[in-house]
Design a protein around this motif. Structure first.
Motif, PDB file in Angstrom:
ATOM      1  N   VAL A  10       0.832  -1.204   0.000  1.00  0.00           N
ATOM      2  CA  VAL A  10       0.000   0.000   0.000  1.00  0.00           C
ATOM      3  C   VAL A  10       0.871   1.261   0.000  1.00  0.00           C
ATOM      4  O   VAL A  10       0.615   2.222  -0.742  1.00  0.00           O
ATOM      5  N   ASN A  11       1.917   1.264   0.822  1.00  0.00           N
ATOM      6  CA  ASN A  11       2.808   2.428   0.890  1.00  0.00           C
ATOM      7  C   ASN A  11       3.548   2.647  -0.428  1.00  0.00           C
ATOM      8  O   ASN A  11       3.755   3.791  -0.856  1.00  0.00           O
ATOM      9  N   VAL A  12       3.946   1.559  -1.079  1.00  0.00           N
ATOM     10  CA  VAL A  12       4.616   1.688  -2.377  1.00  0.00           C
ATOM     11  C   VAL A  12       3.654   2.280  -3.413  1.00  0.00           C
ATOM     12  O   VAL A  12       4.051   3.096  -4.260  1.00  0.00           O
ATOM     13  N   PHE A  13       2.383   1.880  -3.349  1.00  0.00           N
ATOM     14  CA  PHE A  13       1.397   2.458  -4.271  1.00  0.00           C
ATOM     15  C   PHE A  13       1.231   3.962  -4.029  1.00  0.00           C
ATOM     16  O   PHE A  13       1.192   4.751  -4.974  1.00  0.00           O
ATOM     17  N   TRP A  14       1.146   4.371  -2.749  1.00  0.00           N
ATOM     18  CA  TRP A  14       1.043   5.789  -2.428  1.00  0.00           C
ATOM     19  C   TRP A  14       2.275   6.538  -2.923  1.00  0.00           C
ATOM     20  O   TRP A  14       2.171   7.629  -3.512  1.00  0.00           O
ATOM     21  N   LEU A  15       3.456   5.956  -2.671  1.00  0.00           N
ATOM     22  CA  LEU A  15       4.701   6.612  -3.082  1.00  0.00           C
ATOM     23  C   LEU A  15       4.784   6.728  -4.599  1.00  0.00           C
ATOM     24  O   LEU A  15       5.125   7.789  -5.136  1.00  0.00           O
ATOM     25  N   GLY A  16       4.469   5.628  -5.298  1.00  0.00           N
ATOM     26  CA  GLY A  16       4.517   5.667  -6.756  1.00  0.00           C
ATOM     27  C   GLY A  16       3.541   6.663  -7.348  1.00  0.00           C
ATOM     28  O   GLY A  16       3.867   7.383  -8.298  1.00  0.00           O
ATOM     29  N   GLY A  17       2.325   6.733  -6.770  1.00  0.00           N
ATOM     30  CA  GLY A  17       1.350   7.695  -7.267  1.00  0.00           C
ATOM     31  C   GLY A  17       1.792   9.130  -7.084  1.00  0.00           C
ATOM     32  O   GLY A  17       1.664   9.960  -7.995  1.00  0.00           O
ATOM     33  N   SER A  18       2.338   9.447  -5.914  1.00  0.00           N
ATOM     34  CA  SER A  18       2.789  10.815  -5.652  1.00  0.00           C
ATOM     35  C   SER A  18       3.963  11.200  -6.547  1.00  0.00           C
ATOM     36  O   SER A  18       3.996  12.301  -7.111  1.00  0.00           O
ATOM     37  N   VAL A  19       4.915  10.277  -6.703  1.00  0.00           N
ATOM     38  CA  VAL A  19       6.093  10.563  -7.532  1.00  0.00           C
ATOM     39  C   VAL A  19       5.699  10.709  -9.004  1.00  0.00           C
ATOM     40  O   VAL A  19       6.153  11.625  -9.690  1.00  0.00           O
ATOM     41  N   MET A  20       4.835   9.826  -9.493  1.00  0.00           N
ATOM     42  CA  MET A  20       4.451   9.881 -10.899  1.00  0.00           C
ATOM     43  C   MET A  20       3.639  11.129 -11.211  1.00  0.00           C
ATOM     44  O   MET A  20       3.845  11.754 -12.261  1.00  0.00           O
ATOM     45  N   CYS A  21       2.726  11.516 -10.329  1.00  0.00           N
ATOM     46  CA  CYS A  21       1.954  12.744 -10.559  1.00  0.00           C
ATOM     47  C   CYS A  21       2.874  13.959 -10.612  1.00  0.00           C
ATOM     48  O   CYS A  21       2.710  14.846 -11.459  1.00  0.00           O
ATOM     49  N   THR A  22       3.867  13.997  -9.716  1.00  0.00           N
ATOM     50  CA  THR A  22       4.806  15.112  -9.709  1.00  0.00           C
ATOM     51  C   THR A  22       5.655  15.126 -10.974  1.00  0.00           C
ATOM     52  O   THR A  22       5.848  16.174 -11.606  1.00  0.00           O
ATOM     53  N   LEU A  23       6.171  13.958 -11.363  1.00  0.00           N
ATOM     54  CA  LEU A  23       7.037  13.889 -12.539  1.00  0.00           C
ATOM     55  C   LEU A  23       6.280  14.209 -13.830  1.00  0.00           C
ATOM     56  O   LEU A  23       6.785  14.950 -14.682  1.00  0.00           O
ATOM     57  N   VAL A  24       5.082  13.649 -13.980  1.00  0.00           N
ATOM     58  CA  VAL A  24       4.325  13.879 -15.220  1.00  0.00           C
ATOM     59  C   VAL A  24       3.980  15.352 -15.383  1.00  0.00           C
ATOM     60  O   VAL A  24       4.177  15.940 -16.451  1.00  0.00           O
ATOM     61  N   SER A  25       3.469  15.970 -14.314  1.00  0.00           N
ATOM     62  CA  SER A  25       3.108  17.389 -14.400  1.00  0.00           C
ATOM     63  C   SER A  25       4.340  18.263 -14.619  1.00  0.00           C
ATOM     64  O   SER A  25       4.303  19.227 -15.397  1.00  0.00           O
ATOM     65  N   ALA A  26       5.456  17.939 -13.957  1.00  0.00           N
ATOM     66  CA  ALA A  26       6.666  18.740 -14.105  1.00  0.00           C
ATOM     67  C   ALA A  26       7.285  18.573 -15.485  1.00  0.00           C
ATOM     68  O   ALA A  26       7.726  19.555 -16.111  1.00  0.00           O
ATOM     69  N   MET A  27       7.330  17.349 -16.008  1.00  0.00           N
ATOM     70  CA  MET A  27       7.937  17.112 -17.321  1.00  0.00           C
ATOM     71  C   MET A  27       7.122  17.749 -18.440  1.00  0.00           C
ATOM     72  O   MET A  27       7.679  18.348 -19.363  1.00  0.00           O
ATOM     73  N   CYS A  28       5.797  17.618 -18.371  1.00  0.00           N
ATOM     74  CA  CYS A  28       4.955  18.238 -19.405  1.00  0.00           C
ATOM     75  C   CYS A  28       5.037  19.759 -19.343  1.00  0.00           C
ATOM     76  O   CYS A  28       5.069  20.431 -20.376  1.00  0.00           O
ATOM     77  N   SER A  29       5.077  20.310 -18.136  1.00  0.00           N
ATOM     78  CA  SER A  29       5.176  21.763 -17.985  1.00  0.00           C
ATOM     79  C   SER A  29       6.525  22.269 -18.469  1.00  0.00           C
ATOM     80  O   SER A  29       6.612  23.318 -19.136  1.00  0.00           O
ATOM     81  N   SER A  30       7.589  21.554 -18.149  1.00  0.00           N
ATOM     82  CA  SER A  30       8.915  21.970 -18.615  1.00  0.00           C
ATOM     83  C   SER A  30       9.032  21.870 -20.132  1.00  0.00           C
ATOM     84  O   SER A  30       9.785  22.622 -20.760  1.00  0.00           O
ATOM     85  N   GLY A  31       8.273  20.938 -20.734  1.00  0.00           N
ATOM     86  CA  GLY A  31       8.278  20.835 -22.188  1.00  0.00           C
ATOM     87  C   GLY A  31       7.737  22.084 -22.867  1.00  0.00           C
ATOM     88  O   GLY A  31       8.209  22.471 -23.944  1.00  0.00           O
ATOM     89  N   VAL A  32       6.756  22.742 -22.246  1.00  0.00           N
ATOM     90  CA  VAL A  32       6.236  24.005 -22.788  1.00  0.00           C
ATOM     91  C   VAL A  32       7.326  25.071 -22.765  1.00  0.00           C
ATOM     92  O   VAL A  32       7.516  25.811 -23.737  1.00  0.00           O
ATOM     93  N   HIS A  33       8.063  25.164 -21.659  1.00  0.00           N
ATOM     94  CA  HIS A  33       9.135  26.157 -21.546  1.00  0.00           C
ATOM     95  C   HIS A  33      10.226  25.901 -22.579  1.00  0.00           C
ATOM     96  O   HIS A  33      10.688  26.834 -23.260  1.00  0.00           O
TER      97      HIS A  33
END
Length: 411
Positions: A315-338
């Motif tokens: 369960v903790n790994v799922f929480w960790l993976g979800g938080s990390v992936m949401c952060t990475l996806v939003s940051a990578m897509c946003s940085s792609g615009v820049h």
């Protein structure tokens, strides 16, 4: 010559007969999913007292009573999300073995409630999503835009994939909770107590929490998908503009490109679209970064220092993976615009200045000052523009935190 003229005329007639599809209509599968989850309603509803866009007529114009019901539904879901956060906040204490789980749950519920509030507010305010849709459609309905070859590009495959992924992960999240709640697993008593507090652990309380968990899963996933799709749409237009500019510079062969003025104007319009949509995204991204990073750090601490039960770790790994992936996806897509917005800088420096006039030199200086001035891209509550350097810094901080925890555990 006549054959080429007839062919070009035929293409122009086909372009005229082909109805323009607004970006709002193109986003329909994702926006419909967000409406089902109660986090989006049509910004053009009658209560806002705004006429439909003058630049296009939407293919689907639902009746006013349906839009009012959709709006009321969104506000009801938002009220339930904040009620659930208040319930979780009251039930955080006392200090016992279930406290870490209750902190994780309360933080996640707060993240969902804030995300829903930001999106609903952006739908209500006409200067946010509504203004972005209208501005974007007006840019790509302009005949000069098509003449330059800067027609609208839309990643339909990414939209379908992102929407399907959101539904899959949301369904998996709800199914996992149902499995924990209704099956006698080692972690079931702790989860039943954490999800029911401060109410008794009755069947109806559990069902109510599962229904709310379904909405919260949608609020957790679909805003990130929405940001990612909009970011890819904007990024594709900047990259297309960069290719056209590079080709025109090569064809000019040391002279000043003929269409630089139109290209600069189109670039300015794209930058304005980024500024408009960032009015909503800056709050959403800022809240997601703060709370997702907190969740990732706290869950990481629990994985290293918590009990070594296989179900708890999963369960903790799922929480960790979800938080990390949401952060990475939003940051990578946003940085792609820049990165895409500033990818034209090298081509600008290679523009030839043979027989250049004063007016053309002024256009070149304006273009250059726009590229080298304020950074173009999505921000986190206007504190900074999200770039690849931000992702590298964030990854370095998290890895440092992880190894420090591991070192203290070993010691």
């Amino acid at each position: 010559m006549n054959k080429g003229t007839v062919t070009q005329t035929g293409r122009n007639k086909e372009r005229e007969n082909d109805p323009f599809t607004s970006i709002e209509d193109r986003l329909k599968p994702l926006l419909l999913s967000m409406k089902i989850m109660g986090i989006y309603f049509d910004p053009t509803q009658a209560k806002n007292k705004v006429e439909p866009s003058e630049t296009y007529a939407s293919k689907t114009n639902p009746p006013g009573w349906w839009r009012s019901i959709n709006r009321l539904y969104c506000y009801t879901v938002l009220l339930l999300l904040w009620f659930n956060f208040g319930r979780c906040a009251v039930g955080v204490f006392p200090l016992d073995e279930g406290l870490p789980l209750r902190i994780i749950l309360t933080t996640w519920v707060l993240l969902c409630a804030l995300s829903a509030a930001i999106i609903v507010a952006a739908c209500q305010k006409l200067t946010h999503f509504r203004s972005f849709y209208k501005h974007w459609d007006s840019v790509f309905q302009c005949p000069s835009t098509n003449n330059m070859g800067c027609g609208s590009k839309f990643p339909a495959q990414y939209l379908k994939l992102g929407t399907a992924t959101g539904w899959f992960l949301g369904t998996f999240n709800v199914a996992a909770l149902c499995t924990i709640m209704f099956y006698d697993l080692p972690i079931s008593p702790v989860y039943l107590k954490a999800f029911a507090r401060p109410f008794p652990e009755s069947k109806w309380v559990i069902i109510f929490n599962i229904v709310l968990h379904m909405f919260q899963s949608g609020v957790w996933l679909f805003p990130i998908i929405f940001i990612s799709i909009i970011a890819r749409v904007i990024r594709a237009q900047f990259l297309q503009l960069a290719k056209i500019l590079s080709r025109q510079i090569q064809e000019a062969d040391g002279h000043f490109p003929d269409q630089l003025t139109e290209l600069r104007f189109h670039y300015t319009q794209l930058c304005q679209a980024v500024d408009i949509v960032n009015r909503s995204f800056k709050w959403l991204l800022g809240v997601r970064f703060i709370l997702d990073i907190f969740l990732a750090c706290f869950v990481c601490y629990q994985i290293i220092n918590g009990p070594l039960d296989i179900f708890v770790i999963a369960v903790n790994v799922f929480w960790l993976g979800g938080s990390v992936m949401c952060t990475l996806v939003s940051a990578m897509c946003s940085s792609g615009v820049h990165d895409a917005a500033h990818s034209l800088l090298d081509d600008i420096f290679s523009i030839g200045t043979q027989d250049v006039t004063v007016e053309q030199l002024g256009q070149l200086n304006l273009f250059l000052s726009k590229l080298t001035g304020t950074s173009v891209g999505f921000t986190a509550i206007d504190f900074f523009v999200i770039t690849k350097e931000f992702i590298l810094t964030l990854s370095g901080l998290f890895m440092t935190y992880f190894f420090l925890l591991l070192q203290f555990k070993i010691a």
